[in-house]
Design a protein around this motif. Structure first.
Motif, PDB file in Angstrom:
ATOM      1  N   ASP A   1      33.225  64.967  20.322  1.00 30.79           N
ATOM      2  CA  ASP A   1      32.951  63.536  20.222  1.00 30.79           C
ATOM      3  C   ASP A   1      32.355  63.119  18.879  1.00 30.79           C
ATOM      4  OD1 ASP A   1      33.849  63.515  22.786  1.00 30.79           O
ATOM      5  OD2 ASP A   1      32.004  62.808  23.710  1.00 30.79           O
ATOM      6  N   VAL A   2      31.471  63.955  18.336  1.00 29.38           N
ATOM      7  CA  VAL A   2      30.781  63.581  17.102  1.00 29.38           C
ATOM      8  C   VAL A   2      31.562  64.013  15.868  1.00 29.38           C
ATOM      9  CG1 VAL A   2      28.674  63.825  15.737  1.00 29.38           C
ATOM     10  CG2 VAL A   2      28.535  63.674  18.239  1.00 29.38           C
ATOM     11  N   ILE A   3      31.860  65.309  15.786  1.00 31.22           N
ATOM     12  CA  ILE A   3      32.473  65.844  14.569  1.00 31.22           C
ATOM     13  C   ILE A   3      33.923  65.384  14.413  1.00 31.22           C
ATOM     14  CG2 ILE A   3      33.016  67.925  13.253  1.00 31.22           C
ATOM     15  CD1 ILE A   3      29.996  67.320  13.694  1.00 31.22           C
ATOM     16  N   ILE A   4      34.718  65.557  15.470  1.00 36.60           N
ATOM     17  CA  ILE A   4      36.145  65.255  15.358  1.00 36.60           C
ATOM     18  C   ILE A   4      36.413  63.759  15.471  1.00 36.60           C
ATOM     19  CG2 ILE A   4      38.418  65.615  16.394  1.00 36.60           C
ATOM     20  CD1 ILE A   4      37.481  68.389  17.280  1.00 36.60           C
ATOM     21  N   HIS A   5      35.939  63.134  16.566  1.00 31.96           N
ATOM     22  CA  HIS A   5      36.338  61.756  16.834  1.00 31.96           C
ATOM     23  C   HIS A   5      35.504  60.725  16.082  1.00 31.96           C
ATOM     24  CE1 HIS A   5      39.490  62.278  19.871  1.00 31.96           C
ATOM     25  NE2 HIS A   5      38.846  63.394  20.168  1.00 31.96           N
ATOM     26  N   TYR A   6      34.188  60.908  16.034  1.00 28.93           N
ATOM     27  CA  TYR A   6      33.359  59.883  15.393  1.00 28.93           C
ATOM     28  C   TYR A   6      33.394  60.012  13.872  1.00 28.93           C
ATOM     29  CZ  TYR A   6      29.601  56.513  14.839  1.00 28.93           C
ATOM     30  OH  TYR A   6      28.874  55.404  14.490  1.00 28.93           O
ATOM     31  N   LEU A   7      33.194  61.232  13.371  1.00 30.75           N
ATOM     32  CA  LEU A   7      33.177  61.424  11.925  1.00 30.75           C
ATOM     33  C   LEU A   7      34.564  61.662  11.342  1.00 30.75           C
ATOM     34  CD1 LEU A   7      30.024  63.677  11.461  1.00 30.75           C
ATOM     35  CD2 LEU A   7      30.221  61.207  11.141  1.00 30.75           C
ATOM     36  N   GLY A   8      35.496  62.099  12.165  1.00 31.68           N
ATOM     37  CA  GLY A   8      36.834  62.400  11.678  1.00 31.68           C
ATOM     38  C   GLY A   8      36.859  63.587  10.737  1.00 31.68           C
ATOM     39  N   THR A   9      36.010  64.561  10.999  1.00 27.56           N
ATOM     40  CA  THR A   9      35.869  65.722  10.126  1.00 27.56           C
ATOM     41  C   THR A   9      36.508  66.952  10.764  1.00 27.56           C
ATOM     42  OG1 THR A   9      33.823  64.883   9.168  1.00 27.56           O
ATOM     43  CG2 THR A   9      34.181  67.241   9.012  1.00 27.56           C
ATOM     44  N   ASP A  10      37.040  67.813   9.937  1.00 25.01           N
ATOM     45  CA  ASP A  10      37.609  69.079  10.398  1.00 25.01           C
ATOM     46  C   ASP A  10      36.486  69.919  11.009  1.00 25.01           C
ATOM     47  OD1 ASP A  10      38.727  71.560  10.762  1.00 25.01           O
ATOM     48  OD2 ASP A  10      39.662  71.659   8.781  1.00 25.01           O
ATOM     49  N   PRO A  11      36.600  70.301  12.282  1.00 25.59           N
ATOM     50  CA  PRO A  11      35.528  71.068  12.928  1.00 25.59           C
ATOM     51  C   PRO A  11      35.316  72.446  12.311  1.00 25.59           C
ATOM     52  CG  PRO A  11      37.472  70.996  14.329  1.00 25.59           C
ATOM     53  CD  PRO A  11      37.714  70.035  13.211  1.00 25.59           C
ATOM     54  N   LEU A  12      36.271  72.917  11.524  1.00 33.05           N
ATOM     55  CA  LEU A  12      36.084  74.194  10.850  1.00 33.05           C
ATOM     56  C   LEU A  12      35.104  74.080   9.682  1.00 33.05           C
ATOM     57  CD1 LEU A  12      39.776  75.501  10.798  1.00 33.05           C
ATOM     58  CD2 LEU A  12      37.932  76.096  12.402  1.00 33.05           C
TER      59      LEU A  12
ATOM     60  N   GLN B   1      26.570  75.510  25.783  1.00 35.08           N
ATOM     61  CA  GLN B   1      27.990  75.440  25.458  1.00 35.08           C
ATOM     62  C   GLN B   1      28.545  74.050  25.732  1.00 35.08           C
ATOM     63  OE1 GLN B   1      29.864  77.974  24.035  1.00 35.08           O
ATOM     64  NE2 GLN B   1      31.335  76.316  23.749  1.00 35.08           N
ATOM     65  N   GLU B   2      28.106  73.444  26.824  1.00 35.39           N
ATOM     66  CA  GLU B   2      28.569  72.099  27.178  1.00 35.39           C
ATOM     67  C   GLU B   2      28.116  71.079  26.136  1.00 35.39           C
ATOM     68  OE1 GLU B   2      28.523  69.135  31.116  1.00 35.39           O
ATOM     69  OE2 GLU B   2      27.359  70.996  31.089  1.00 35.39           O
ATOM     70  N   ILE B   3      26.869  71.212  25.689  1.00 36.21           N
ATOM     71  CA  ILE B   3      26.353  70.309  24.662  1.00 36.21           C
ATOM     72  C   ILE B   3      27.115  70.506  23.358  1.00 36.21           C
ATOM     73  CG2 ILE B   3      24.329  69.741  23.259  1.00 36.21           C
ATOM     74  CD1 ILE B   3      22.625  70.644  25.699  1.00 36.21           C
ATOM     75  N   ARG B   4      27.333  71.778  22.983  1.00 33.42           N
ATOM     76  CA  ARG B   4      28.055  72.064  21.745  1.00 33.42           C
ATOM     77  C   ARG B   4      29.464  71.487  21.779  1.00 33.42           C
ATOM     78  NH1 ARG B   4      31.925  75.083  19.744  1.00 33.42           N
ATOM     79  NH2 ARG B   4      31.755  75.761  17.557  1.00 33.42           N
ATOM     80  N   ASP B   5      30.161  71.698  22.894  1.00 36.63           N
ATOM     81  CA  ASP B   5      31.537  71.212  22.997  1.00 36.63           C
ATOM     82  C   ASP B   5      31.600  69.694  22.834  1.00 36.63           C
ATOM     83  OD1 ASP B   5      32.373  73.799  23.392  1.00 36.63           O
ATOM     84  OD2 ASP B   5      32.631  73.609  25.561  1.00 36.63           O
ATOM     85  N   GLU B   6      30.628  68.999  23.415  1.00 37.02           N
ATOM     86  CA  GLU B   6      30.628  67.534  23.311  1.00 37.02           C
ATOM     87  C   GLU B   6      30.365  67.090  21.875  1.00 37.02           C
ATOM     88  OE1 GLU B   6      28.345  63.622  25.127  1.00 37.02           O
ATOM     89  OE2 GLU B   6      28.517  65.434  26.347  1.00 37.02           O
ATOM     90  N   ILE B   7      29.459  67.764  21.187  1.00 36.36           N
ATOM     91  CA  ILE B   7      29.168  67.401  19.795  1.00 36.36           C
ATOM     92  C   ILE B   7      30.388  67.640  18.913  1.00 36.36           C
ATOM     93  CG2 ILE B   7      27.796  68.006  17.756  1.00 36.36           C
ATOM     94  CD1 ILE B   7      25.461  68.555  19.677  1.00 36.36           C
ATOM     95  N   VAL B   8      31.031  68.785  19.084  1.00 37.26           N
ATOM     96  CA  VAL B   8      32.220  69.085  18.274  1.00 37.26           C
ATOM     97  C   VAL B   8      33.317  68.059  18.542  1.00 37.26           C
ATOM     98  CG1 VAL B   8      34.093  70.733  17.906  1.00 37.26           C
ATOM     99  CG2 VAL B   8      31.734  71.547  18.062  1.00 37.26           C
TER     100      VAL B   8
END
Length: 224
Positions: free
Chosen positions: A160-171, A151-158
């Motif tokens: 830091d990677v998906i939202i902040h780095y890629l700027g993509t809607d996590p949905l 869960q900790e790894i998933r939360d960081e990917i969502v």
């Protein structure tokens, strides 16, 4: 996205010996604390070197024993002189291999590997900005990043990677983690983002591997 720092992974409570400590003191410290090396401090409290179990075993190695093969002749004179050492100053390997407490665990892993090959070093002495001793970091300490929960790894990917780095809607991007293995599903805006998402997710501390099941809206490889 930042990796964990050495400060977060290191062992902060460190047993030490002084330069004038007798041979038995480091030996007792290693046995009592179940460790493989002890930092040696000079009169100012600074790290002067490290006494390891290998440094101590040289005294045994060079003892007279008609029934045991003699040490190789190519051994450095320094090894032989350490075998006659009586204090931590005589025995220690100096200078100590050190790293800053603000370095990343990636830097520490690379430094350990580099010095393991060249100098048979199996731990790094951790120093504060002022040069004072603040800890020790070993391979076991670095491997603790793989004890992070899924869960900790998933939360960081969502986050830091998906939202902040890629700027993509996590949905739009589904992130699942099982036993450290990350699966990325769903859709990203551009084809080029797929490889970036995989690379960045794999760089998250604790991620064992990344499997991509992504699709994309725009093939930006074909855009003039």
């Amino acid at each position: 996205m930042a990796h964990r720092t050495v400060r977060e992974a290191m062992t902060a409570r460190v047993a030490t010996a002084t330069e004038d400590a007798s041979f038995k003191i480091p030996a007792e410290i290693l046995a009592e604390h179940h460790i493989s090396a002890v930092p040696v401090l000079d009169a100012r409290g600074r790290v002067a070197g490290v006494v390891s179990e290998i440094d101590l075993l040289r005294k045994e190695e060079y003892q007279e024993d008609a029934g045991a093969p003699a040490p190789p002749r190519w051994r450095h004179r320094a090894d032989r002189s350490r075998a006659a050492g009586l204090t931590a100053r005589d025995l220690m390997t100096s200078p100590a291999v050190t790293i800053s407490q603000d370095a990343s665990v990636v830097e520490a892993a690379r430094a350990l590997d580099r010095h393991r090959v060249r100098h048979r070093v199996r731990r790094l002495v951790v120093l504060a900005d002022d040069g004072g001793l603040v800890g020790i970091i070993t391979p076991i300490d670095l491997l603790k990043v793989y004890l992070r929960s899924d869960q900790e790894i998933r939360d960081e990917i969502v986050h830091d990677v998906i939202i902040h780095y890629l700027g993509t809607d996590p949905l739009r991007v589904k992130v699942a983690v099982a036993d450290g293995i990350v699966t990325l599903g769903g859709e990203v805006e551009k084809k080029s983002m797929m490889a970036i998402a995989v690379r960045m997710a794999r760089a998250v501390d604790g991620a064992v591997d990344v499997e991509a099941q992504l699709s994309y809206q725009i093939d930006d490889d074909r855009v003039p």
